[in-house]
Motif scaffolding. Structure first.
Motif, PDB file in Angstrom:
ATOM      1  N   TYR A  26     -30.574 -47.390 -34.617  1.00  0.00           N
ATOM      2  CA  TYR A  26     -31.665 -46.920 -33.780  1.00  0.00           C
ATOM      3  C   TYR A  26     -32.702 -46.124 -34.561  1.00  0.00           C
ATOM      4  N   TYR A  85     -32.443 -43.227 -36.977  1.00  0.00           N
ATOM      5  CA  TYR A  85     -32.397 -41.775 -37.079  1.00  0.00           C
ATOM      6  C   TYR A  85     -31.697 -41.360 -38.367  1.00  0.00           C
ATOM      7  N   THR A 106     -32.236 -33.498 -36.944  1.00  0.00           N
ATOM      8  CA  THR A 106     -32.274 -34.947 -36.733  1.00  0.00           C
ATOM      9  C   THR A 106     -33.730 -35.381 -36.792  1.00  0.00           C
ATOM     10  N   ALA A 138     -36.506 -39.002 -37.262  1.00  0.00           N
ATOM     11  CA  ALA A 138     -36.641 -40.454 -37.237  1.00  0.00           C
ATOM     12  C   ALA A 138     -36.401 -40.970 -38.652  1.00  0.00           C
ATOM     13  N   TYR A 190     -27.002 -42.895 -28.305  1.00  0.00           N
ATOM     14  CA  TYR A 190     -28.137 -42.652 -27.422  1.00  0.00           C
ATOM     15  C   TYR A 190     -29.425 -43.151 -28.064  1.00  0.00           C
ATOM     16  N   ARG A 191     -30.436 -43.261 -27.248  1.00  0.00           N
ATOM     17  CA  ARG A 191     -31.781 -43.545 -27.742  1.00  0.00           C
ATOM     18  C   ARG A 191     -32.637 -42.331 -27.428  1.00  0.00           C
ATOM     19  N   GLY A 192     -33.463 -41.971 -28.363  1.00  0.00           N
ATOM     20  CA  GLY A 192     -34.309 -40.801 -28.191  1.00  0.00           C
ATOM     21  C   GLY A 192     -33.864 -39.698 -29.135  1.00  0.00           C
ATOM     22  N   LEU A 193     -34.834 -39.072 -29.766  1.00  0.00           N
ATOM     23  CA  LEU A 193     -34.558 -38.070 -30.784  1.00  0.00           C
ATOM     24  C   LEU A 193     -33.774 -36.877 -30.242  1.00  0.00           C
ATOM     25  N   GLU A 194     -34.142 -36.384 -29.060  1.00  0.00           N
ATOM     26  CA  GLU A 194     -33.446 -35.217 -28.497  1.00  0.00           C
ATOM     27  C   GLU A 194     -31.992 -35.528 -28.193  1.00  0.00           C
ATOM     28  N   LYS A 195     -31.726 -36.681 -27.638  1.00  0.00           N
ATOM     29  CA  LYS A 195     -30.345 -37.056 -27.318  1.00  0.00           C
ATOM     30  C   LYS A 195     -29.535 -37.256 -28.595  1.00  0.00           C
ATOM     31  N   HIS A 218     -30.109 -35.804 -31.439  1.00  0.00           N
ATOM     32  CA  HIS A 218     -29.898 -34.490 -32.036  1.00  0.00           C
ATOM     33  C   HIS A 218     -28.719 -33.788 -31.346  1.00  0.00           C
TER      34      HIS A 218
END
Length: 164
Positions: free
Chosen positions: A15, A17, A34, A36, A130-135, A137
């Motif tokens: 994904y 990261y 974390t 990209a 997960y998808r998404g930087l916050e998730k 992290h």
């Protein structure tokens, strides 16, 4: 002098990261960042260092991905000793001294690599859930906390045996 090691790990390429860890000399995780996968580690050394509350005058050991003049200056400004691995440049191979320096640092950097390997093995840390930087992290933080809880009793016991 305490030694703190930071390293990055492209453990989550599916994904896109990267996770960056700051560890102490026992390999316990002190900070996690974390990013990209397309973010170059040269640009975020300050953020990685800020993720852990580090005292002045300590030695920072890091992957050669963090090697740059800007980062060398940053470490001087923050009053850290620079032990970032040296990296060869185009048409300019490493000198014998730089190779020896890298080998010396590599003898203690295994602790952070052991941290990544253990997180990967024990908690499937190479899998992006997960998808998404916050998730992502949050996933990386939870893995680091679990790793520290798993390793802490052994470290406490080994240190108490050394002190007796």
């Amino acid at each position: 002098t305490e030694i703190y090691t930071l390293s990055l790990h492209d453990a989550l390429p599916i994904y896109g990261y990267k996770k960056h860890h700051v560890t102490d000399n026992e390999g316990l995780v002190l900070g996690v960042v974390t990013t990209a996968a397309n973010v170059n580690e040269i640009t975020n050394l300050e953020e990685v260092l800020e993720s852990a509350d580090l005292p002045e005058n300590i030695t920072i050991k890091a992957d050669k991905g963090y090697q740059s003049k800007k980062n060398e200056d940053l470490l001087k400004t923050l009053k850290f000793k620079n032990h970032i691995l040296k990296k060869a440049k185009r048409n300019k191979p490493l000198t014998k001294r730089e190779k020896k320096f890298n080998k010396m640092i590599g003898q203690t950097r295994y602790k952070v690599e052991r941290t990544f390997g253990s997180i990967k093995r024990w908690f499937s840390g190479a899998t992006a859930r997960y998808r998404g930087l916050e998730k992502m992290h949050t996933q990386n933080l939870m893995e680091a906390m679990c790793y520290n809880l798993y390793r802490a009793p052994g470290i406490v016991m080994s240190n108490s045996v050394k002190n007796t």
